[in-house]
Enzyme design. Structure first.
Site, PDB file in Angstrom:
ATOM      1  N   GLU A 194      54.932   5.684  -0.837  1.00 34.90           N
ATOM      2  CA  GLU A 194      53.865   6.359  -0.088  1.00 34.90           C
ATOM      3  C   GLU A 194      52.535   6.103  -0.798  1.00 34.90           C
ATOM      4  OE1 GLU A 194      53.860   8.116   2.712  1.00 34.90           O
ATOM      5  OE2 GLU A 194      55.965   8.629   3.114  1.00 34.90           O
ATOM      6  N   ALA A 195      51.622   5.433  -0.109  1.00 35.70           N
ATOM      7  CA  ALA A 195      50.287   5.170  -0.644  1.00 35.70           C
ATOM      8  C   ALA A 195      49.389   6.351  -0.310  1.00 35.70           C
ATOM      9  CB  ALA A 195      49.723   3.883  -0.037  1.00 35.70           C
TER      10      ALA A 195
END
Length: 381
Positions: free
Chosen positions: A242-243
């Site tokens: 997850e960025a």
């Protein structure tokens, strides 16, 4: 790999044709056409609206790793980092050992309709990450077909997260987050999960040198309809990436670099080790994500009750004529003790009104507010 080596590789490999958050097939098609002969590029299926879904294969090694990005069309940071990785694998002979040890398969944009519309869902308004069992959508069928034909030893499910997330309950934004998905209702720490946990622990070890205390993990509540949970139940170690939000980086360019470095750290580790899950305990040191952030908080505002209150503003991402805008929306008007703003303003018990001199209301769009008789722009500049 050493931190300075990773940073240097990123600077040399960054794909400058990809910028910002709005990334579609139109952006990546010229780049795919120009990949070196190391790469095999194919159209592996079509979306609901008949857009091509591309697959990219590189490497000759026995360890097979499958990565897919933009399953949610508006989560593009991991896609940008994939093309940075392609450049590194194309030009850096020092990385040939990765391609000798591994065969990598990428789906850069699984949901091209959602990417073009800048939505999480596909053109049939289905969340593809809740379609793992039904496989009702053409995009879901494409991913499953590649999964079954490629037979990966590892899967990377690549996503982007909202600005609301903190690493634990502290005033620390979760810049990068991970998850080793559950594979049963009891969230048992299985041997399979330990493998993905070990790889995540290695990436976290690297990231702590750059963004200390700003890596999180997601709640591992089991949902068999999620793709990661499904693949994990089939005993393929799966990692959710997850960025997230780096301070003042709404285009996610800083986060992009960290995702690139995470990719390389994991590939280096898998290439050079027999990952058996014995070194999984570092995963438990990563705090669980909490929802403690707003984009802006205006503190100590009077005129909205008997006591001073706080006003929380959250940006809504709106695509207008091919341009992405961050529109300020009033999210909450209440005491927000224990919550944090990526930007905070102090009203010092003064009034906050809209441009017409009217009190703000939850749910309203307010690009400009009047704070102590001064106009304050809330939108990004």
């Amino acid at each position: 790999m050493e931190i300075e080596q990773l940073k240097s590789l990123y600077l040399k490999s960054k794909e400058n044709a990809l910028n910002g958050r709005y990334i579609t097939n139109n952006n990546i098609k010229p780049l795919l056409d120009n990949l070196t002969s190391k790469f095999e590029v194919d159209v592996i299926g079509k979306s609901v609206l008949n857009k091509p879904i591309y697959g990219v294969k590189v490497g000759t090694g026995e360890k097979r790793i499958l990565m897919w990005s933009q399953m949610h069309g508006n989560e593009s940071t991991t896609t940008k980092a994939l093309f940075d990785l392609f450049n590194a694998l194309s030009t850096e002979n020092d990385l040939d050992y990765v391609l000798e040890a591994c065969t990598l398969y990428f789906i850069p944009i699984l949901n091209p309709d959602g990417a073009e519309a800048y939505t999480r869902i596909n053109a049939n308004e289905i969340d593809l990450n809740r379609d793992a069992q039904n496989r009702s959508q053409p995009e879901s069928k494409v991913l499953r077909a590649i999964y079954e034909s490629f037979k990966p030893h590892y899967c990377y499910n690549l996503h982007g997260q909202r600005t609301i997330f903190s690493a634990g309950k502290a005033n620390k934004s979760a810049i990068v987050s991970f998850l080793s998905p559950a594979q049963d209702e009891s969230c048992t720490i299985t041997e399979n999960r330990k493998v993905s946990m070990e790889i995540i622990a290695k990436m976290n070890e690297m990231l702590q040198n750059i963004i200390p205390e700003q890596v999180g993990v997601y709640d591992d509540a089991f949902n068999i309809n999620c793709v990661g949970d499904t693949f994990q139940t089939e005993n393929v170690p799966t990692i959710l990436f997850e960025a997230g939000h780096y301070p003042n980086d709404y285009d996610r360019e800083q986060t992009r670099a960290l995702i690139f470095m995470s990719y390389l750290t994991s590939l280096d580790y898998i290439s050079q080790n027999n990952v058996d899950g014995k070194k999984f305990k570092g995963y438990a040191l990563i705090p669980e994500n909490e929802k403690q952030f707003f984009d802006i908080i205006i503190r100590n505002v009077s005129g909205y009750g008997e006591d001073v209150l706080d006003i929380a503003i959250q940006f809504k991402e709106v695509l207008t004529e091919g341009s992405l805008n961050f529109v300020p929306i009033v999210e909450k008007i209440e005491k927000l003790n224990g919550f944090y703003g990526h930007k905070e303003l102090d009203a010092n018990r003064g009034k906050v009104l809209d441009v017409n001199g009217v009190k703000l209301s939850e749910g309203n769009e307010n690009v400009i507010v009047i704070l102590n008789n001064e106009e304050i722009a809330l939108n990004l500049k």
